[in-house]
Design an enzyme around this catalytic site. Structure first.
Site, PDB file in Angstrom:
ATOM      1  N   SER A 396       0.803  -1.225   0.000  1.00 52.91           N
ATOM      2  CA  SER A 396       0.000   0.000   0.000  1.00 52.91           C
ATOM      3  C   SER A 396       0.835   1.275   0.000  1.00 52.91           C
ATOM      4  O   SER A 396       0.271   2.365  -0.126  1.00 52.91           O
ATOM      5  CB  SER A 396      -0.940   0.015   1.215  1.00 52.91           C
ATOM      6  OG  SER A 396      -1.936  -0.985   1.074  1.00 52.91           O
ATOM      7  N   LYS A 543       3.229   6.619   4.708  1.00 47.91           N
ATOM      8  CA  LYS A 543       2.267   5.584   4.309  1.00 47.91           C
ATOM      9  C   LYS A 543       2.822   4.220   4.680  1.00 47.91           C
ATOM     10  O   LYS A 543       3.990   3.917   4.449  1.00 47.91           O
ATOM     11  CB  LYS A 543       2.012   5.634   2.794  1.00 47.91           C
ATOM     12  CG  LYS A 543       0.937   4.645   2.339  1.00 47.91           C
ATOM     13  CD  LYS A 543      -0.434   5.092   2.818  1.00 47.91           C
ATOM     14  CE  LYS A 543      -1.489   4.008   2.607  1.00 47.91           C
ATOM     15  NZ  LYS A 543      -1.431   2.966   3.668  1.00 47.91           N
ATOM     16  N   THR A 544       1.947   3.402   5.256  1.00 50.57           N
ATOM     17  CA  THR A 544       2.304   2.035   5.604  1.00 50.57           C
ATOM     18  C   THR A 544       1.994   1.099   4.447  1.00 50.57           C
ATOM     19  O   THR A 544       1.311   1.451   3.488  1.00 50.57           O
ATOM     20  CB  THR A 544       1.538   1.566   6.844  1.00 50.57           C
ATOM     21  OG1 THR A 544       0.130   1.630   6.547  1.00 50.57           O
ATOM     22  CG2 THR A 544       1.847   2.427   8.050  1.00 50.57           C
ATOM     23  N   GLY A 545       2.466  -0.124   4.574  1.00 46.88           N
ATOM     24  CA  GLY A 545       2.159  -1.162   3.600  1.00 46.88           C
ATOM     25  C   GLY A 545       2.368  -2.524   4.233  1.00 46.88           C
ATOM     26  O   GLY A 545       3.338  -2.719   4.965  1.00 46.88           O
TER      27      GLY A 545
END
Length: 612
Positions: A396, A543-545
């Protein structure tokens, strides 16, 4: 482990893999020789066998695909705990001058595998130098023989060129007074060396011997032999490469024998066999870089004479040849599928070190870890810890790129428009996705179907164009093989891959507005990625993923998860870009991306304060 140490470890692994591939290739060729009477005379199969081993070596050496690997990673542990403690200390205190932080143990405390890889690389280079030296020496010896001989022309007729041989295309012919075999050498400018003792043979024997060498020239055997010698030299440590090259030479001699003797009477065949025996008695030694008549070995000459007297009459079997080629291809694919990845694991420090670093308690189970930070203005590396050149799925974190595309194309308008309604059939892996979604909630919840609507609006051509312009990772937006899902799935554990170092390069272009996009694209993306300020005043955008590795069969690895957290921190006119990647055991109810973000943000204030 530094990128150089990782490359050396891959080289060591590739060397071992090509030895295993050599054994497999030799087993296949041995079986083929027993089942196929004419296999030994097929020079193409022997050269392809050498190429197969080289391909297996390169497949393991070059960056691998997570999807193709079906055996677990090799964890490279630190040799000493003191080295880990040193790395942890550096992780929390970066020097004020911006010097890159150390990411591993000192050179004297590198792992046993890294030390072994360094030693093997040195041995390989020494052996390669010796092998090249032998080739240079052989070339000089041939040039010396040619310089000491006399060039033949029309004024010095030779019985070997009488009759039909005169019409053949001939290279420079040099007669030498030395106990050698007639030999052809010179890849670019071929020359034929003929010993003076050749004149003592019967004219028909001389003609057959010369015809044999000229047939080598017509069949381009010098090029085939040079390719085999080059491959053997590059992988000099693999004994199977030498065996295959010898068999390649053997196949070339058999091929020339077959062409020279085709349609000739039995009397001439016997004369040709007698010439082989006579030449074997007269010659002193042969040179590996030349094609020499009869100059293989006593055993091979005996086998050639047997085939001359009673040539093989068994027809070629296309299906058997195809089976041999399929076996060689299977060996290369096996090297591709069974290669393990090298992962650097930092073990937990002693109890005292754990108190000093809150995040150290969880590092013992990490199988891949990277923390990287650079200065946005200068690009100067500030922190580089762990394996930061490994490409994996962006998961993501790719939503940052999708946001830029959406706002630049006009599909996305501001933080809260457009609002898209959830529909049956959309990805609904999380409860929060089953609701109407705007850009802000999409970025916060990593709502896959919303990003898919943006990509669908763009279309495949424009989507790929953005990826190319962004220079994003490997740029491979292909989706799953056999499915038309490049747009909706390419960044979800599929073909698109990016390393932490490449994440930094991409985000630096975003922060510095160097992607050629509309100003609103940068403004709106910064707004929907904004997080809370840290207690020391740094404003965070990130932003994480979360994603799982994929096995060769396709299903997710149920035991591990990638956790990403990428973004930038700004304060007082300075911006620092960061990327954190972890591959660790899956924890039910706790996404790897969220865990990575929390752990990174705990240490980030201290890291940023140390930069002032």
């Amino acid at each position: 482990m530094s990128p150089a140490e990782l490359l050396m470890s891959r080289f060591l692994l590739a060397s071992g893999g090509c030895l295993a591939a050599g054994l497999a290739v030799w087993a296949v060729t041995t079986l083929c020789r027993r089942r196929l009477p004419d296999f030994a005379a097929q020079r193409s199969l022997w050269l392809l066998s050498q190429i197969t081993i080289v391909a297996a070596f390169l497949v393991i050496l070059l960056p691998h695909s997570e999807r193709l690997r079906i055996i677990p990673q090799i964890d490279l542990e630190s040799a000493t705990q003191s080295g880990v403690a040193s790395a942890n200390t550096t992780a929390t205190k970066a020097p004020a001058t911006g010097t890159p932080a150390s990411s591993g143990a000192p050179a004297s405390e590198t792992s046993w595998l890294a030390s072994g890889a360094q030693a093997w690389l040195l041995i390989y280079l020494l052996g390669l130098g010796y092998a090249i030296g032998k080739l240079v020496h052989a070339r000089r010896m041939l040039n010396g023989l040619a310089a000491a001989g006399s060039r033949m022309d029309a004024r010095h007729p030779h019985d070997g060129f009488a009759g039909s041989a005169q019409a053949a295309r001939t290279p420079d012919v040099i007669e030498v007074d030395a106990p050698i075999s007639p030999m052809l050498f010179g890849l670019i400018k071929p020359r034929l060396l003929l010993p003076r003792h050749l004149r003592s043979l019967a004219p028909v024997q001389q003609q057959l011997i010369v015809a044999h060498e000229l047939t080598h020239l017509r069949r381009h055997d010098l090029q085939w032999m040079s390719a085999g010698v080059l491959l053997q030299t590059l992988l000099w440590f693999n004994p199977f490469m030498r065996l295959l090259r010898v068999n390649l030479s053997w196949a070339q001699e058999l091929g020339c024998d077959r062409d020279v003797l085709r349609g000739r009477p039995q009397l001439q065949r016997k004369a040709y066999a007698a010439a082989l025996v006579a030449q074997l008695r007269l010659q002193h030694h042969t040179v590996a870089t030349a094609l020499a008549f009869g100059g293989v070995s006593e055993r091979s000459v005996a086998a050639r004479i047997a085939l001359i007297r009673e040539p093989a009459s068994a027809p070629r079997r296309p299906w058997a040849r195809c089976a041999a080629l399929a076996s060689l291809a299977g060996i290369v694919l096996g090297s591709l599928a069974f290669q393990p990845a090298l992962a650097w694991r930092i073990d937990a420090a002693p109890h005292a070190a754990q108190k000093a670093s809150p995040a150290s308690a969880s590092t013992s189970s990490v199988v891949l870890s990277c923390t990287a930070m650079i200065d946005a203005a200068s690009g100067q590396r500030l922190v580089h810890e762990g394996q930061c050149d490994e490409r994996v799925t962006p998961a993501s974190t790719f939503n940052i790129a999708v946001s830029l595309m959406g706002y630049d194309s006009g599909f996305l308008r501001d933080e809260h428009a457009p609002v898209l309604a959830f529909k049956e059939g959309y990805a609904d892996w999380n409860d929060s996705w089953r609701a109407s979604t705007d850009p802000t909630s999409w970025m916060r919840n990593s709502t896959v179907w919303y990003a898919q609507q943006v990509s669908a609006h763009l279309g495949a051509a424009q989507f790929q164009r953005y990826i190319n312009d962004f220079d994003y990772g490997n740029r491979e937006v292909l989706g799953e093989a056999g499915d038309d899902n490049a747009l909706p799935l390419s960044w979800i554990s599929s073909t698109l891959a990016i390393s932490p170092v490449e994440q930094l390069a991409f985000l630096r272009k975003v922060v510095n507005r160097e992607l050629g996009l509309a100003p609103a694209a940068y403004d709106m993306t910064a707004r929907i990625t904004r997080l809370d300020k840290l207690h020391n005043g740094w404003e965070i955008h990130g932003k994480t993923g979360t994603s799982a590795p994929v096995s060769v069969a396709g299903p997710d690895d149920a035991q591990h998860e990638y956790g990403w957290f990428v973004g930038w921190a700004s304060k007082g006119g300075r911006t620092v870009i960061f990327a954190r990647l972890v591959l660790d055991p899956r924890q039910e109810g706790h996404a790897a991306g969220t865990r990575t973000k929390k752990a990174f943000l705990r240490d980030l204030p201290a890291r940023l304060d140390a930069l002032n």
